[in-house]
Design an enzyme around this catalytic site. Structure first.
Site, short mmCIF file in Angstrom:
data_model
loop_
_atom_site.label_atom_id
_atom_site.label_comp_id
_atom_site.label_asym_id
_atom_site.label_seq_id
_atom_site.Cartn_x
_atom_site.Cartn_y
_atom_site.Cartn_z
N ASP A 148 8.80 -2.42 -13.06
CA ASP A 148 10.13 -2.28 -13.65
C ASP A 148 11.09 -3.35 -13.16
O ASP A 148 12.00 -3.76 -13.87
CB ASP A 148 10.71 -0.90 -13.34
N ALA A 149 10.88 -3.78 -11.92
CA ALA A 149 11.78 -4.80 -11.35
C ALA A 149 11.39 -6.20 -11.79
O ALA A 149 12.05 -7.17 -11.42
CB ALA A 149 11.78 -4.69 -9.83
N HIS A 196 -4.93 2.44 7.70
CA HIS A 196 -3.69 2.06 8.38
C HIS A 196 -2.83 3.25 8.76
O HIS A 196 -2.78 4.23 8.02
CB HIS A 196 -2.86 1.14 7.49
N GLU A 216 0.83 -1.19 0.00
CA GLU A 216 0.00 0.00 0.00
C GLU A 216 0.87 1.25 0.00
O GLU A 216 2.09 1.17 0.18
CB GLU A 216 -0.97 0.00 1.18
N SER A 235 -5.28 -2.30 -12.78
CA SER A 235 -6.04 -1.96 -11.58
C SER A 235 -6.28 -3.25 -10.80
O SER A 235 -6.07 -4.34 -11.31
CB SER A 235 -7.38 -1.32 -11.96
N LEU A 259 7.75 -1.69 -9.05
CA LEU A 259 7.59 -3.15 -8.96
C LEU A 259 7.57 -3.75 -10.36
O LEU A 259 8.23 -4.75 -10.66
CB LEU A 259 6.30 -3.50 -8.22
N VAL A 301 2.35 -6.68 -12.54
CA VAL A 301 1.53 -5.66 -11.89
C VAL A 301 0.30 -5.36 -12.75
O VAL A 301 0.45 -5.05 -13.93
CB VAL A 301 2.35 -4.37 -11.67
N PRO A 302 -0.88 -5.45 -12.20
CA PRO A 302 -2.07 -5.19 -13.00
C PRO A 302 -2.27 -3.68 -13.23
O PRO A 302 -1.61 -2.86 -12.60
CB PRO A 302 -3.21 -5.73 -12.14
#
Lengths: 610, 430
Positions: free
Chosen positions: A295-296, A274, A232, A303, A293, A300-301
């Site tokens: 790029d690494a 949180h 998050e 959405s 993330l 990754v979606p």
């Protein structure tokens, strides 16, 4: 081989705090997945009086022992390596710092929300030094489906069934949020074959362990084929994962998403649920993290809504088959757990009359009735919940024989006879005799054991005698009306000889005899009497059997068990006295006036006389 | 919550109150300052603080935002620095608080809280800030304090301190580090004492930029501070009545305040932030995590400008609480009477919350607003799982039908946010 699973089917834990609902939920899970016993071995509840907490294990109730502190619990249960700290935010820090010193603990799970950040950070840093794994604070828990579930993770039984959280899958899942854990477990089950291991690390700013730590473990575990991570906005712990991926430390497919992308569109600051969920810098935004993330090399979606598709696709690529093995009997067991169960009001741990044959601590009565078992064995089984060795059981028998009667003149026998002569029945007569047993009559067994054992290792015999004299207490178990050094009590001699011959350990008796030397030097009849000898030898008996000092003191002081032996033996004599009266058919007894000094004037008159 | 910003005046007054406890005798702080807000009785303040009329003054808004100088909001001169009188100050406050102020950062709102202090002519300005870092407590110190500190970051000395060390050890380290930097020993004891205060009082951030050291006198010209409010159970009695104001530009609407009130008196959590009253998409989402995800998904699908609210209800709220929450939302949403609004009643698979029970609250609100919802032709999309979800969903579906709303109801078999896709796709078709 070092196992790379966080938990296994053998994992046992100690639970801090008597949180009955959470305890029951964990135990229900144990039962549903077919564990043989609850995974909670003990509960630490410093302020509770009870020795046990009852839980349902299926329909049946089971007992989990309660302990006063963490150390004690782990000492008593060496099979445990996991500590579930359910303490509130007020005490969670102290409880955790305490647990760090216990070697057996590998994993500490902290559920409290609202531990001050400075303290949470100290927990984290100390854990690194002490090589402990922390999950939390403010975690909903962690689980290896089908093996072990710690804390409230997975939610109610319906959810566990719905998201098939009993099924061991092939996906490693790590989230911050506890609320979305189920949601992801559910998607993973529907689009792959379920999770193998899942951890909610908690939403605080300083979680005790972060994504990377868990993902590195997933990487090592050959049973885990792919990883799902839900991060998050706020903080930087996702970047540790990003760096590890760049360095090639994580090679398994990682599906990752950070929630909070909406924050960018909000005009002013909104604090999400949180404490950690607040982006102070551009790199802490969900967008920046998701991009980094990706790029690494993470999947990754666009959405959150695209997660299921990506999971399905990746799962297929990993060769995960969508076969779900339902733990056998799971459905039946989950029905039992969801059914209405009634708690019992009484607990019995010594005997059972519900089977085909009654049992004493599990031994069928037919066996107990055989020649191998004496009444001494029965006493040890029903009183001490274990069968004592022959020498110890026989000592009980010997004591019963010796204390069975001591003539009609002692207060108990006398009372029994008077009651019998008043026309009362056996029980009334016996009880009226038994009711005289106490500190002055018969009760010296407990008293002697208590005082002598209390002094052993703390005082020399002389110090003990002096101290008792100073405090004006007659030493219980010392002194006899007529017997003396020169005219020894035969019963005492028999008991001493037995102990000398059969007891593996004689510790308190030699001490008591030293005390006797001092007291008899003062007065010839201040000998160790029969009550005293029995009490002292019972302590030696328990010491020989390996009982701890604390246990022995409890048996004497709060149970008063040693007097029980006197009570039992002397009942034989009292019944004899009752029968004797019946047999003789003696009339009602009235005490003669001549034996009473009457002095019934008002108090003032007496004063005037003076 | 955790880290909360406090007002400058509260930070300064706390330091002043606890000064003798934390700082050595050869350092003095004579703090004078007052807070003026809408409710201040100026005559009373004036009579209790004689210095107001006797000194030249500095006035600034005290509302958590920084860069006040650069925003032209530090009032210290008319003609020349230090010629602001109490009368001037009152006039300036009145003027500033009568209109909306927009900062360079884009934050906008009405100024309502001002700090008034004596003007201190001075020469050298220093910088000190202390931060609760990821692994260490971090101290930043510079002899070149002031508004341009960020541009002068090269001049800043950084000291990292391990949490576990004692105050004495910390003092030793700080002294050695500072010595490389300055010979003024007074800095050692000031920095060290400030650090111990920071640590002891559970601050998470404390900044003096700038501060002044004149002989044995410390003058704190500016202070920014955050406190860890979870430490209230440890330090609340020393903090006193410490206020944690909302960030500037976020004055709550009547409805937001109403929900805040319910939230404050409940063991459950009820949050409502209105983002755009004219927005088409309204969310009624259970759970902190899920509510973020729903908002994210609406934004990620390109409809952030249509998102009307951000909010959540969680922690097993009662039927009444849920009903009040939903009613507030329905009222806002149907107020303008415009048609074609979307209501997302969403949530993850609840851990323990009784779905049927919370949905009862929503149904009660729907019944009360049935006419208005119908008139606005609100389309309802529902997705939820958890204890008793089947009953909850069934009841909600029949309630929607009874009122005559278009309602689409889903359980855990539908992906949590897929109802957002359904709703938006339909929207686009139109």
């Amino acid at each position: 081989m070092e196992h790379t699973s966080l938990f296994t089917r053998k994992t046992q834990c100690i639970f801090w705090g008597l949180h009955t609902t959470a305890i029951q939920r964990m135990t229900d899970y144990d039962f549903m997945i077919g564990r043989e016993k609850p995974s909670i071995s003990g509960i630490v509840a410093p302020s509770r009086q009870e020795n046990f907490h009852k839980v349902f294990f299926g329909k049946k109730e089971m007992l989990i022992p309660l302990f006063g502190n963490v150390k004690q619990a782990f000492n008593s249960h060496p099979e445990c390596d996991t500590f579930l700290n359910f303490a509130s935010f007020r005490s969670a820090f102290d409880v955790t710092m305490h647990a760090f010193d216990i070697e057996a603990i590998k994993t500490i799970v902290i559920t409290a929300e609202g531990i001050p950040e400075r303290l949470a950070r100290r927990i984290r840093e100390t854990a690194k030094k002490k090589d402990k794994l922390i999950i939390g604070p403010s975690t909903v828990g962690a689980m290896n489906p089908g093996a072990f579930k710690v804390a409230n993770i997975g939610g109610a039984v319906e959810n566990i069934i719905e998201a098939k959280l009993f099924n061991t899958g092939s996906v490693g899942l790590v989230t911050r949020s506890g609320g979305l854990f189920n949601e992801l477990a559910n998607i993973i089950f529907r689009n792959s074959n379920g999770i193998y291991e899942g951890v909610a690390i908690g939403g605080d700013r300083f979680p005790g362990s972060e994504f990377l730590e868990h993902m590195l473990r997933f990487e090592k575990n050959p049973d885990i084929k792919m990883i799902v991570m839900l991060g998050e906005l706020g903080g930087s712990s996702e970047y540790a994962v990003i760096n590890a991926m760049k360095e090639g430390l994580i090679t398994k497919p990682v599906i990752a998403w950070c929630i909070g992308t909406v924050a960018k569109y909000m005009k002013s600051e909104v604090q999400f649920g949180h404490a950690g969920a607040k982006a102070d810098k551009e790199m802490e935004t969900a967008q920046a993290k998701n991009k980094a993330l990706s790029d690494a090399g993470a999947i990754v979606p666009v959405s959150y809504n695209d997660l299921p598709g990506l999971i399905a696709e990746t799962s297929k690529k990993c060769g995960i088959k969508k076969v779900v093995k339902q733990a056998s009997g799971f459905v039946k067991r989950s029905k039992i757990v969801s059914s209405r169960r009634t708690a019992t009001n009484f607990i019995c741990t010594i005997s059972d009359d519900t089977g085909a044959e009654p049992t004493y601590i599990g031994t069928p009565i037919s066996e107990v009735a055989g020649d191998d078992y004496s009444i001494g064995d029965v006493i040890s089984m029903l009183w001490f919940k274990r069968r004592f060795p022959h020498w110890a059981s026989e000592f009980f028998v010997l004591v019963l024989k010796i204390v069975a009667d001591h003539g009609p003149a002692v207060s108990g026998a006398h009372n029994t006879r008077i009651t019998a002569r008043a026309g009362k029945d056996l029980i009334s007569s016996l009880v009226s005799g038994l009711l005289t047993i106490g500190p002055r009559f018969g009760g010296a067994i407990d008293g002697a054991a208590k005082y002598f054992y209390g002094a052993l290792d703390h005082m020399t015999p002389l110090e003990f005698v002096t101290k008792m004299k100073e405090s004006g207490v007659n030493i219980p178990g010392i002194g006899h009306r007529i017997k003396s050094v020169r005219n020894p009590d035969k019963r005492v001699t028999i008991l001493k000889e037995y102990a000398d011959k059969h007891f593996p350990l004689n510790r308190l008796l030699p001490y008591a005899l030293e005390v006797e030397k001092i007291t008899t030097a003062k007065k010839d009849n201040l000998i160790l009497n029969v009550d005293g000898t029995v009490g002292i030898l019972l302590v030696d008996l328990l010491l020989s059997l390996g009982y701890s000092r604390k246990d022995i003191l409890e048996i004497i002081s709060s149970w008063g068990l040693f007097n029980g032996l006197f009570l039992l033996g002397r009942s034989i004599g009292f019944i004899g006295h009752y029968i004797d009266e019946k047999r003789l058919n003696m009339p009602m007894y009235r005490h003669p006036w001549s034996d009473i000094l009457y002095d019934a004037r008002p108090e003032e008159d007496k004063t005037q006389e003076k | 919550m955790a880290q909360r910003s406090i007002r400058e005046i509260d930070g300064k007054q706390m330091l002043s109150r606890l000064w003798n406890e934390f700082f050595p005798e050869d350092l003095k702080l004579e703090y004078r300052g007052v807070l003026i807000d809408e409710e201040s009785d100026l005559n009373k303040i004036e009579s209790e603080n004689k210095w107001l009329c006797e000194s030249n003054l500095v006035v600034k808004p005290d509302m958590l935002f920084g860069k006040r100088g650069k925003n032209g909001l530090v009032y210290y001169k008319n003609e020349n620095p230090g010629d602001v009188s109490w009368e001037d100050a009152k006039k300036w406050i009145k003027e500033k608080s009568s209109d909306t102020t927009t900062l360079h950062s884009g934050q906008s709102g009405t100024l309502s809280h001002f700090i008034v202090e004596p003007f201190n002519p001075h020469s050298d300005e220093y910088y000190l800030s202390i931060n609760l870092g990821d692994k260490y407590d971090e101290i930043f110190f510079s002899l070149q304090g002031g508004v341009d500190i960020e541009e002068n970051w090269d001049s800043v000395l950084t000291i990292k301190l391990d949490e576990s060390i004692s105050a004495e050890e910390a003092h030793e380290i700080i002294k050695n580090e500072l010595r490389k930097f300055t010979d003024t020993e007074k800095f050692d004891s000031f920095v060290c004492s400030a650090y111990v205060f920071f640590r002891n009082m559970h601050y998470t951030y404390l900044e003096f930029n700038p501060f002044v050291l004149e002989d044995d006198k410390i003058i704190l010209l500016d202070l920014v501070a955050k406190v860890d409010d979870t430490a209230h159970f440890l330090k609340g009695h020393i903090w006193g009545d410490l206020e944690f104001p909302a960030p500037f530009g976020r004055s709550l609407t009547k409805e937001e305040n109403y929900i805040k009130g319910i939230d404050a008196n409940s063991g459950s959590s009820l949050k409502l932030t209105i983002l755009n009253k004219e927005g088409k998409i309204w969310t009624l989402v259970a759970g902190g995590g899920a509510s973020v995800v729903y908002a994210d998904t609406i934004a990620d699908m390109g409809h952030s400008e249509e998102l009307a609210t951000y909010g959540e209800y969680s922690g097993n709220p009662s039927m009444e609480e849920t009903c009040e929450y939903a009613k507030t939302l329905f009222d806002l949403m149907t107020r303008d009477g415009k048609k074609g609004k979307i209501l997302i009643i969403g949530g993850a698979i609840a851990n323990f919350t009784d779905v049927a029970k919370t949905f009862k609250g929503i149904i009660c609100a729907m019944n009360e607003y049935s006419k208005k919802l119908k008139k606005c032709e609100v389309e309802v999309y529902v997705r939820r799982g958890g204890p008793n979800y089947k009953t909850g969903l069934k009841n909600l579906r029949s309630a929607g039908k009874r009122i005559g709303l278009k309602i689409s109801v889903h359980g855990p078999e539908t992906h949590m946010t897929d109802i957002v896709r359904m709703a938006l796709e339909k929207q686009e078709v139109r």
